[in-house]
Design an enzyme around this catalytic site. Structure first.
Site, PDB file in Angstrom:
ATOM      1  N   TYR A 195     -29.638  -1.917 -52.371  1.00  0.00           N
ATOM      2  CA  TYR A 195     -28.595  -1.310 -51.547  1.00  0.00           C
ATOM      3  C   TYR A 195     -27.213  -1.632 -52.110  1.00  0.00           C
ATOM      4  O   TYR A 195     -26.380  -0.738 -52.293  1.00  0.00           O
ATOM      5  CB  TYR A 195     -28.715  -1.799 -50.108  1.00  0.00           C
ATOM      6  CG  TYR A 195     -27.589  -1.334 -49.212  1.00  0.00           C
ATOM      7  CD1 TYR A 195     -27.473   0.005 -48.858  1.00  0.00           C
ATOM      8  CD2 TYR A 195     -26.637  -2.234 -48.737  1.00  0.00           C
ATOM      9  CE1 TYR A 195     -26.438   0.444 -48.045  1.00  0.00           C
ATOM     10  CE2 TYR A 195     -25.601  -1.809 -47.922  1.00  0.00           C
ATOM     11  CZ  TYR A 195     -25.504  -0.473 -47.574  1.00  0.00           C
ATOM     12  OH  TYR A 195     -24.468  -0.050 -46.768  1.00  0.00           O
ATOM     13  N   GLY A 196     -26.953  -2.904 -52.391  1.00  0.00           N
ATOM     14  CA  GLY A 196     -25.665  -3.276 -52.949  1.00  0.00           C
ATOM     15  C   GLY A 196     -25.416  -2.621 -54.295  1.00  0.00           C
ATOM     16  O   GLY A 196     -24.302  -2.168 -54.584  1.00  0.00           O
ATOM     17  N   ALA A 197     -26.455  -2.548 -55.122  1.00  0.00           N
ATOM     18  CA  ALA A 197     -26.308  -1.921 -56.434  1.00  0.00           C
ATOM     19  C   ALA A 197     -25.987  -0.439 -56.294  1.00  0.00           C
ATOM     20  O   ALA A 197     -25.177   0.110 -57.051  1.00  0.00           O
ATOM     21  CB  ALA A 197     -27.584  -2.111 -57.244  1.00  0.00           C
ATOM     22  N   ALA A 198     -26.617   0.222 -55.320  1.00  0.00           N
ATOM     23  CA  ALA A 198     -26.348   1.642 -55.101  1.00  0.00           C
ATOM     24  C   ALA A 198     -24.907   1.868 -54.670  1.00  0.00           C
ATOM     25  O   ALA A 198     -24.241   2.806 -55.123  1.00  0.00           O
ATOM     26  CB  ALA A 198     -27.313   2.195 -54.058  1.00  0.00           C
ATOM     27  N   LYS A 199     -24.401   1.004 -53.782  1.00  0.00           N
ATOM     28  CA  LYS A 199     -23.021   1.157 -53.325  1.00  0.00           C
ATOM     29  C   LYS A 199     -22.031   0.820 -54.432  1.00  0.00           C
ATOM     30  O   LYS A 199     -20.952   1.419 -54.516  1.00  0.00           O
ATOM     31  CB  LYS A 199     -22.781   0.284 -52.099  1.00  0.00           C
ATOM     32  CG  LYS A 199     -23.516   0.759 -50.847  1.00  0.00           C
ATOM     33  CD  LYS A 199     -23.127   2.175 -50.437  1.00  0.00           C
ATOM     34  CE  LYS A 199     -23.673   2.529 -49.055  1.00  0.00           C
ATOM     35  NZ  LYS A 199     -23.320   3.917 -48.656  1.00  0.00           N
TER      36      LYS A 199
ATOM     37  N   ILE B 266     -20.272  -3.763 -39.240  1.00  0.00           N
ATOM     38  CA  ILE B 266     -19.878  -2.810 -38.209  1.00  0.00           C
ATOM     39  C   ILE B 266     -20.931  -2.841 -37.102  1.00  0.00           C
ATOM     40  O   ILE B 266     -22.123  -2.599 -37.354  1.00  0.00           O
ATOM     41  CB  ILE B 266     -19.760  -1.373 -38.769  1.00  0.00           C
ATOM     42  CG1 ILE B 266     -18.786  -1.337 -39.957  1.00  0.00           C
ATOM     43  CG2 ILE B 266     -19.315  -0.414 -37.662  1.00  0.00           C
ATOM     44  CD1 ILE B 266     -17.354  -1.683 -39.622  1.00  0.00           C
TER      45      ILE B 266
ATOM     46  N   ASN C 269     -21.244  10.272 -45.977  1.00  0.00           N
ATOM     47  CA  ASN C 269     -21.552   9.106 -45.155  1.00  0.00           C
ATOM     48  C   ASN C 269     -23.045   8.801 -45.108  1.00  0.00           C
ATOM     49  O   ASN C 269     -23.435   7.672 -44.805  1.00  0.00           O
ATOM     50  CB  ASN C 269     -21.019   9.333 -43.738  1.00  0.00           C
ATOM     51  CG  ASN C 269     -21.527   8.311 -42.759  1.00  0.00           C
ATOM     52  OD1 ASN C 269     -21.105   7.155 -42.763  1.00  0.00           O
ATOM     53  ND2 ASN C 269     -22.466   8.720 -41.901  1.00  0.00           N
TER      54      ASN C 269
ATOM     55  N   ASP D 257     -31.415  16.978 -45.429  1.00  0.00           N
ATOM     56  CA  ASP D 257     -31.621  15.698 -46.091  1.00  0.00           C
ATOM     57  C   ASP D 257     -30.807  15.719 -47.379  1.00  0.00           C
ATOM     58  O   ASP D 257     -31.109  16.478 -48.304  1.00  0.00           O
ATOM     59  CB  ASP D 257     -33.108  15.497 -46.393  1.00  0.00           C
ATOM     60  CG  ASP D 257     -33.428  14.167 -47.051  1.00  0.00           C
ATOM     61  OD1 ASP D 257     -32.493  13.528 -47.591  1.00  0.00           O
ATOM     62  OD2 ASP D 257     -34.603  13.765 -47.039  1.00  0.00           O
TER      63      ASP D 257
END
Length: 239
Positions: free
Chosen positions: A143-147, A176, A78, A54
């Site tokens: 999620y967007g903030a993390a990326k 995808i 990834n 993990d």
């Protein structure tokens, strides 16, 4: 002579395609992931090595390091995904904080920890490739903030590793297909809208991302570093 490649989250989807392209080129590939069954199944199919880990857990990463080659030519971070799909919507501040921290751990902290743990083993020339997302520019909550944070951190990483002959880049996919990302919750209408938003009028596939990663890790890309390479069919363009 083949290189040593580490791909986190390598059991399915994009990670599997990345592992496959390196393996078919004669490289030695180690894939990691949290779930033993799909991880070992993919390793057997591709002829690569599996290590259960993990990437958000420092203790598991420390244990993993001892199982990896002394020299790593390419690290592909990834592992991740939108963890909001796996839990109920937050109802108070505590659950909101937990939801954001889970996404940050999965998509940003995991890459930071894994890269830091393997930094001294990165070969010269070498490459670190981080898998980002179109969500970093479009928004998408935690999620967007993390990326977006991943892309910002990559800029610093590139500056730190560049003098050693190691590049650091982000590949940012758009929609995808054939992955577990949406947990089978994507409606036909939403899928159609995502495809319609592209210039190519087709969904991306894991092999599209794998090809971009393979290029960034190749001798042809030695002067490409500190970049975000968008692979989204033109859904969001850059200049």
């Amino acid at each position: 002579m083949g290189r040593n490649i580490v791909v986190t989250g390598g059991a399915t989807g994009i990670g599997r395609a990345i592992a496959q392209i390196f393996a078919t080129k004669g490289d030695t590939v180690v894939i990691t992931g949290r779930r033993p069954e799909p991880l070992h199944a993919t390793a057997a199919e591709l002829g690569v090595t599996a290590q259960v880990c993990d990437a958000t857990d420092p203790a598991q990463i420390e244990a993993l390091v001892g199982q990896l080659p002394r020299e790593i030519h390419v690290l592909v971070n990834n592992a991740g995904g939108n963890t909001d799909f796996d839990q109920e919507a937050p109802t108070d501040l505590r659950s909101l904080a937990a939801a954001w921290r889970t996404n940050l751990d999965a998509n940003l902290i995991s890459a930071v920890l894994m890269t830091s743990a393997l930094r001294d083993r990165l070969a010269t020339p070498g490459a670190v490739v981080n898998i980002g997302s179109i969500a970093a520019d479009k928004g998408a909550g935690a999620y967007g903030a993390a990326k977006a944070g991943l892309a910002s951190w990559n800029t610093q990483l590139s500056a730190e590793l560049g003098p050693r002959g190691i590049t650091a880049n982000v590949v940012a996919p758009g929609y995808i297909s054939a992955t577990e990302f949406f947990r089978d919750k994507l409606t036909d209408e939403r899928r159609d809208s995502l495809v319609a938003a592209t210039h190519t009028r087709r969904p991306g596939v894991p092999e599209d991302i794998a090809a971009a990663v393979h290029y960034l890790a190749s001798p042809a890309a030695r002067q490409v570093t500190g970049q975000v390479l968008a692979v989204n069919g033109g859904e969001r363009t850059t200049r």
